[in-house]
Design a protein around this motif. Structure first.
Motif, mmCIF file in Angstrom:
data_model
loop_
_atom_site.group_PDB
_atom_site.id
_atom_site.type_symbol
_atom_site.label_atom_id
_atom_site.label_comp_id
_atom_site.label_asym_id
_atom_site.label_seq_id
_atom_site.Cartn_x
_atom_site.Cartn_y
_atom_site.Cartn_z
ATOM 1 N N ASN A 115 70.378 71.820 68.008
ATOM 2 C CA ASN A 115 71.096 73.069 68.221
ATOM 3 C C ASN A 115 72.557 72.750 68.489
ATOM 4 O O ASN A 115 72.877 72.085 69.467
ATOM 5 C CB ASN A 115 70.469 73.814 69.402
ATOM 6 C CG ASN A 115 71.100 75.155 69.654
ATOM 7 O OD1 ASN A 115 72.254 75.379 69.326
ATOM 8 N ND2 ASN A 115 70.338 76.039 70.241
ATOM 9 N N ALA A 116 73.445 73.218 67.627
ATOM 10 C CA ALA A 116 74.876 72.987 67.806
ATOM 11 C C ALA A 116 75.577 74.189 68.412
ATOM 12 O O ALA A 116 76.795 74.197 68.543
ATOM 13 C CB ALA A 116 75.518 72.633 66.467
ATOM 14 N N GLY A 117 74.830 75.215 68.768
ATOM 15 C CA GLY A 117 75.426 76.409 69.366
ATOM 16 C C GLY A 117 76.085 77.317 68.337
ATOM 17 O O GLY A 117 76.169 76.995 67.166
ATOM 18 N N THR A 118 76.550 78.430 68.796
ATOM 19 C CA THR A 118 77.193 79.405 67.928
ATOM 20 C C THR A 118 78.709 79.312 68.062
ATOM 21 O O THR A 118 79.209 78.911 69.101
ATOM 22 C CB THR A 118 76.721 80.844 68.234
ATOM 23 O OG1 THR A 118 77.358 81.737 67.337
ATOM 24 C CG2 THR A 118 77.009 81.248 69.656
ATOM 25 N N THR A 119 79.388 79.650 67.003
ATOM 26 C CA THR A 119 80.849 79.666 67.055
ATOM 27 C C THR A 119 81.361 81.095 66.985
ATOM 28 O O THR A 119 82.493 81.329 66.580
ATOM 29 C CB THR A 119 81.469 78.838 65.908
ATOM 30 O OG1 THR A 119 81.017 79.365 64.660
ATOM 31 C CG2 THR A 119 81.100 77.392 66.029
ATOM 32 N N GLY A 120 80.542 82.040 67.386
ATOM 33 C CA GLY A 120 80.975 83.427 67.412
ATOM 34 C C GLY A 120 80.928 84.090 66.055
ATOM 35 O O GLY A 120 80.018 83.884 65.278
ATOM 36 N N SER A 121 81.962 84.854 65.761
ATOM 37 C CA SER A 121 81.997 85.666 64.552
ATOM 38 C C SER A 121 83.309 85.466 63.804
ATOM 39 O O SER A 121 84.334 85.180 64.414
ATOM 40 C CB SER A 121 81.855 87.137 64.931
ATOM 41 O OG SER A 121 82.007 87.974 63.813
ATOM 42 N N ILE A 122 83.250 85.625 62.492
ATOM 43 C CA ILE A 122 84.489 85.614 61.707
ATOM 44 C C ILE A 122 84.874 87.035 61.320
ATOM 45 O O ILE A 122 85.848 87.244 60.622
ATOM 46 C CB ILE A 122 84.393 84.730 60.447
ATOM 47 C CG1 ILE A 122 83.303 85.207 59.495
ATOM 48 C CG2 ILE A 122 84.245 83.293 60.828
ATOM 49 C CD1 ILE A 122 83.337 84.542 58.133
ATOM 50 N N GLY A 123 84.074 87.992 61.754
ATOM 51 C CA GLY A 123 84.355 89.380 61.406
ATOM 52 C C GLY A 123 83.788 89.729 60.041
ATOM 53 O O GLY A 123 83.424 88.870 59.261
ATOM 54 N N ASN A 124 83.710 91.005 59.787
ATOM 55 C CA ASN A 124 83.157 91.487 58.525
ATOM 56 C C ASN A 124 84.173 91.255 57.402
ATOM 57 O O ASN A 124 85.289 91.737 57.456
ATOM 58 C CB ASN A 124 82.818 92.974 58.636
ATOM 59 C CG ASN A 124 82.055 93.486 57.442
ATOM 60 O OD1 ASN A 124 82.262 93.069 56.315
ATOM 61 N ND2 ASN A 124 81.160 94.415 57.693
ATOM 62 N N ALA A 125 83.751 90.489 56.393
ATOM 63 C CA ALA A 125 84.645 90.148 55.278
ATOM 64 C C ALA A 125 84.552 91.146 54.133
ATOM 65 O O ALA A 125 85.154 90.941 53.085
ATOM 66 C CB ALA A 125 84.325 88.752 54.771
ATOM 67 N N GLY A 126 83.796 92.200 54.324
ATOM 68 C CA GLY A 126 83.655 93.200 53.267
ATOM 69 C C GLY A 126 82.553 92.850 52.293
ATOM 70 O O GLY A 126 82.037 91.745 52.282
ATOM 71 N N ASP A 127 82.199 93.797 51.487
ATOM 72 C CA ASP A 127 81.136 93.620 50.499
ATOM 73 C C ASP A 127 81.755 93.438 49.121
ATOM 74 O O ASP A 127 82.374 94.358 48.586
ATOM 75 C CB ASP A 127 80.218 94.842 50.503
ATOM 76 C CG ASP A 127 79.035 94.703 49.563
ATOM 77 O OD1 ASP A 127 78.928 93.681 48.855
ATOM 78 O OD2 ASP A 127 78.194 95.625 49.545
ATOM 79 N N PRO A 128 81.575 92.245 48.514
ATOM 80 C CA PRO A 128 82.170 92.012 47.206
ATOM 81 C C PRO A 128 81.383 92.647 46.059
ATOM 82 O O PRO A 128 81.789 92.544 44.904
ATOM 83 C CB PRO A 128 82.156 90.486 47.094
ATOM 84 C CG PRO A 128 80.943 90.092 47.871
ATOM 85 C CD PRO A 128 80.898 91.069 49.023
#
Length: 104
Positions: free
Chosen positions: A70-83
């Motif tokens: 388990n390397a843990g979470t790095t949070g979120s990059i935010g919603n990048a939209g739907d391509p």
């Protein structure tokens, strides 16, 4: 950031800096350097990139039985939209789409 799709062309993940994120932005895994695979947050094999932008699971991968920790979470990059759809492909022999619940 690299957008990744399943065999049906649906946007299923984003890769950024060796980390794997759900389309909505949450961290769901990481890349294992030198192995060319992605694992989930618990260190279990998820899949690998095929044809440049398809994230698929190799049913016969030797990494399926390996736990990378388990390397843990790095949070979120935010919603990048739907391509939108990227077009369907034939699934290479021995590969399958990753179950959607493993990428949330």
């Amino acid at each position: 950031m690299k957008r990744l799709f399943n065999s049906r062309g649906q946007h299923i993940a984003n890769e950024s800096g060796g980390r794997l994120y759900a389309p909505a932005g949450g961290n769901v895994g990481r890349q294992i350097d030198g192995a060319g695979i992605f694992v989930d947050l618990n260190g279990r094999y998820l899949g690998e990139v095929v044809y440049g932008d398809r994230l698929l699971s190799d049913q016969s991968s030797g990494y399926r039985a390996t736990n990378f920790g388990n390397a843990g979470t790095t949070g979120s990059i935010g919603n990048a939209g739907d391509p939108g759809s990227h077009g369907a492909i034939g699934v290479p022999g021995g590969y399958e789409d990753i179950a959607p619940d493993r990428l949330r």
